[in-house]
Design an enzyme around this catalytic site. Structure first.
Site, PDB file in Angstrom:
ATOM      1  N   CYS A 120       9.754  97.917  83.468  1.00 46.86           N
ATOM      2  CA  CYS A 120       8.632  98.422  83.046  1.00 46.86           C
ATOM      3  C   CYS A 120       8.705  99.438  81.989  1.00 46.86           C
ATOM      4  CB  CYS A 120       7.654  99.070  84.258  1.00 46.86           C
ATOM      5  SG  CYS A 120       6.201  99.911  83.695  1.00 46.86           S
ATOM      6  N   CYS A 123       6.449 102.952  82.416  1.00 45.85           N
ATOM      7  CA  CYS A 123       6.767 103.883  83.383  1.00 45.85           C
ATOM      8  C   CYS A 123       7.628 103.168  84.718  1.00 45.85           C
ATOM      9  CB  CYS A 123       5.412 104.379  84.068  1.00 45.85           C
ATOM     10  SG  CYS A 123       4.293 103.110  84.564  1.00 45.85           S
ATOM     11  N   SER A 124       7.055 102.576  85.605  1.00 47.04           N
ATOM     12  CA  SER A 124       7.978 102.387  86.838  1.00 47.04           C
ATOM     13  C   SER A 124       7.283 101.124  87.714  1.00 47.04           C
ATOM     14  CB  SER A 124       8.122 103.393  87.797  1.00 47.04           C
ATOM     15  OG  SER A 124       7.283 104.005  88.114  1.00 47.04           O
ATOM     16  N   CYS A 125       6.331 100.689  86.879  1.00 45.68           N
ATOM     17  CA  CYS A 125       5.694  99.365  87.632  1.00 45.68           C
ATOM     18  C   CYS A 125       6.348  98.363  88.502  1.00 45.68           C
ATOM     19  CB  CYS A 125       4.517  98.592  86.816  1.00 45.68           C
ATOM     20  SG  CYS A 125       3.522  99.813  86.117  1.00 45.68           S
TER      21      CYS A 125
END
Ligand code: FE
Length: 218
Positions: A120, A123-125
């Site tokens: 991602c 961000c951090s999906c």
């Protein structure tokens, strides 16, 4: 033990809804969780090391077991694999794995020609319903930026050297769509049942930073 992620604690990550803040800004929920953790630690009510151990268990063991069952079923059942390819969300939900951060899934299948890698960049999906909590490195800026620019180099750092003619396809997760890599079924596993096959499916193999374990590992 993995280092604590200063930008977003794993516990606070539960509420992450895809804001694209700067990494070092705690979102309000993360700030509240951090404050609570500090108070409980100071009062001697919790041991941060114990929390780290729990988080690590969910990162590496409990969470990814769901995804491993999906992959093992796809290896063992061609009809299921076909369903997973066409409608991963439904095929995964049929095993009982659905919900937050797993609403819209796509399965990407490794082949001898093409290796898939998930990141991602914003961000951090991460597909929580099948992989549990994201590892710290997945949320770290170096992985997020370099996975796209130099995927082969990143894989080398994970200890995975692919043949030069293997294409690497990088999938950028979003809040709307999250990816599950289906690694290639290891040789020498003919006739294995799904439970045994699932033991070969590591978390990293479903992110694409590793291959499935070899048959001898089970
Ligand atoms: Fe994200």
């Amino acid at each position: 033990m993995l280092p604590r992620d200063p930008g977003q604690t794993n516990l606070a990550g539960m509420s992450h809804d895809h804001h694209h803040d700067h990494d070092n800004d705690l979102d309000p929920m993360a700030a509240r969780v951090r404050a609570l953790e500090t108070i409980l630690t100071e009062k001697g009510l919790i041991d941060p090391a114990a929390i780290d151990a729990i988080v690590e268990t969910y990162e590496t063991k409990v969470g990814p077991r769901n995804g491993a069952r999906v992959v093992a079923k796809a290896w063992a059942d061609a009809d299921y694999a076909d369903w997973l390819r066409r409608d991963a969300t439904a095929a995964i939900a049929s095993l009982g794995f659905s919900g937050r951060q797993g609403e819209h899934m796509q399965a990407v299948f490794n082949t001898p020609d093409t290796h898939n890698l998930v990141v991602c960049t914003l961000c951090s999906c991460y597909p929580w319903s099948v992989l549990g909590l994201p590892p710290v490195w997945y949320k770290a800026p170096p992985y997020r930026s370099r996975a796209v620019i130099d995927p082969r180099g990143v894989l080398e750092e994970f200890g995975l050297t692919l043949p030069p003619d293997t294409k690497i396809r990088v999938w950028d997760s979003t809040a709307e769509l999250r990816y599950l890599v289906v690694p290639m079924r290891p040789e020498g596993t003919e006739g294995w049942d799904e439970t045994r096959l699932a033991e070969l499916v590591s978390r990293d193999s479903m992110i694409g930073t590793a291959l499935a374990r070899q048959a001898e590992a089970a």
